[in-house]
Design a protein around this motif. Sequence first.
Motif, PDB file in Angstrom:
ATOM      1  N   UNK A  21      53.389  56.944  30.493  1.00 14.59           N
ATOM      2  CA  UNK A  21      53.893  55.822  29.698  1.00 14.59           C
ATOM      3  C   UNK A  21      53.776  54.517  30.483  1.00 14.59           C
ATOM      4  N   UNK A  22      54.147  54.568  31.769  1.00 17.19           N
ATOM      5  CA  UNK A  22      54.016  53.384  32.613  1.00 17.19           C
ATOM      6  C   UNK A  22      52.545  53.037  32.812  1.00 17.19           C
ATOM      7  N   UNK A  23      51.735  54.054  33.126  1.00 16.99           N
ATOM      8  CA  UNK A  23      50.318  53.826  33.424  1.00 16.99           C
ATOM      9  C   UNK A  23      49.581  53.231  32.235  1.00 16.99           C
ATOM     10  N   UNK A  24      49.941  53.642  31.025  1.00 17.31           N
ATOM     11  CA  UNK A  24      49.218  53.141  29.846  1.00 17.31           C
ATOM     12  C   UNK A  24      49.462  51.653  29.615  1.00 17.31           C
ATOM     13  N   UNK A  25      50.714  51.212  29.817  1.00 14.88           N
ATOM     14  CA  UNK A  25      50.987  49.795  29.601  1.00 14.88           C
ATOM     15  C   UNK A  25      50.386  48.958  30.728  1.00 14.88           C
ATOM     16  N   UNK A  26      50.370  49.510  31.951  1.00 13.67           N
ATOM     17  CA  UNK A  26      49.707  48.807  33.051  1.00 13.67           C
ATOM     18  C   UNK A  26      48.207  48.735  32.787  1.00 13.67           C
ATOM     19  N   UNK A  27      47.626  49.842  32.295  1.00 15.98           N
ATOM     20  CA  UNK A  27      46.202  49.852  31.960  1.00 15.98           C
ATOM     21  C   UNK A  27      45.896  48.817  30.881  1.00 15.98           C
ATOM     22  N   UNK A  28      46.801  48.696  29.908  1.00 19.28           N
ATOM     23  CA  UNK A  28      46.618  47.674  28.879  1.00 19.28           C
ATOM     24  C   UNK A  28      46.593  46.283  29.473  1.00 19.28           C
ATOM     25  N   UNK A  29      47.512  46.025  30.415  1.00 19.36           N
ATOM     26  CA  UNK A  29      47.532  44.727  31.086  1.00 19.36           C
ATOM     27  C   UNK A  29      46.291  44.499  31.920  1.00 19.36           C
ATOM     28  N   UNK A  30      45.807  45.556  32.582  1.00 21.59           N
ATOM     29  CA  UNK A  30      44.587  45.431  33.388  1.00 21.59           C
ATOM     30  C   UNK A  30      43.381  45.125  32.510  1.00 21.59           C
TER      31      UNK A  30
END
Length: 378
Positions: free
Chosen positions: A360-369
């Motif tokens: 869940x954390x990684x997906x939103x960070x990936x979205x920001x990246x």
Amino acid sequence: MDFLVSGIMSITWQQGIMYAVGVILIYLAIKKEFEPSLLLPIGFGAILVNLPNSGVINQTLAGIGDTNGIIEWLFHVGIEASEALPILLFIGIGAMIDFGPLLSQPIMFLFGAAAQFGIFAAVLFASILGFDLKDAASIGIIGAADGPTSILVSQILGSKYVGAIAVAAYSYMALVPIIQPFAIRLVTTKKERCIKMPYNPKNVSKTTRIVFPIAVTFIAGLVAPMSVALVGFLMFGNLIRECGVLETLSGAAQNMLANLITLLLGITIAFSMKADAFVNVNTIMIMAIGLFAFVFDTIGGVLFAKFINLFRKQKLNPMVGAAGISAFPMSSRVVQKMALKEDPTNILIMHAAGANVSGQIASVVAGGMILSLVAKFI
């Protein structure tokens, strides 16, 4: 009677297809119970916005002039102009998540990162197929299996395919119990699926639980500044949960806020499912690329777990890696169900839950990246 006949005669074949899409989504929600809180509002909204001269979207009527439609207004205010609805939903999601299983097993952080492989592979694939960078990046994020993140990224990038991307993301979230077992079996053996992992959680102090969401927000903001709205609201919701002095607000965020925003978001996103923009070859391609991203996210997490096992004496069950996608808590439940099917005594749910919340954390960070990278290249 003439008015009724003229209305029926004005229905196009594209609108007919959208009625069928709406009915199918409603059927899956009610009969199959595939994420009903998501698919039912989207399906019903798809029917509403495709009725001839529909009053839920803006139109000009003879003798009356311009009229404002409620769904188009909600879309403009809640998504197009501010991205408020998908961002606010993250407060509720954050309040629901217990990061304890993740904090007690830090290795699970790696699975959240590994299970985002499909996103970047899909961006490349979509670019090869001819989509411009903004649309390719928006399509790739479907692999996160996170509807709000997909909507937010595609809306910020100004993608022409917000509706198709949202439907693909939510549909694949709902179909996790069907898609993930297939993908997991492709790259694992029965022996690997039977590996047992004793759960010996370390005590996670209240201080750690409070510091964690604050620290994640700082780190994510420095690594991927465009993820702050996503990660920040997710972590704010979790801080409300863990602080211990806002139980009433935590309960409201988990229940009333999350349910209300989910309801409004589902029916609002249907505005971008109007037949003239939705029924085309590109939509089919987007659905296919989204499935590719989702499958390869799952495979990426599993293969990473198998890679780690090369260096460990106490082996990990590679299925846990599949839970690194963002579909929380569906993916961890799928992993547990598969484990029990192979061996009725094998309990993996807490390990899978740790990987799942990491995803869940990684997906939103990936979205920001994704947003940050696209901004640099445009």
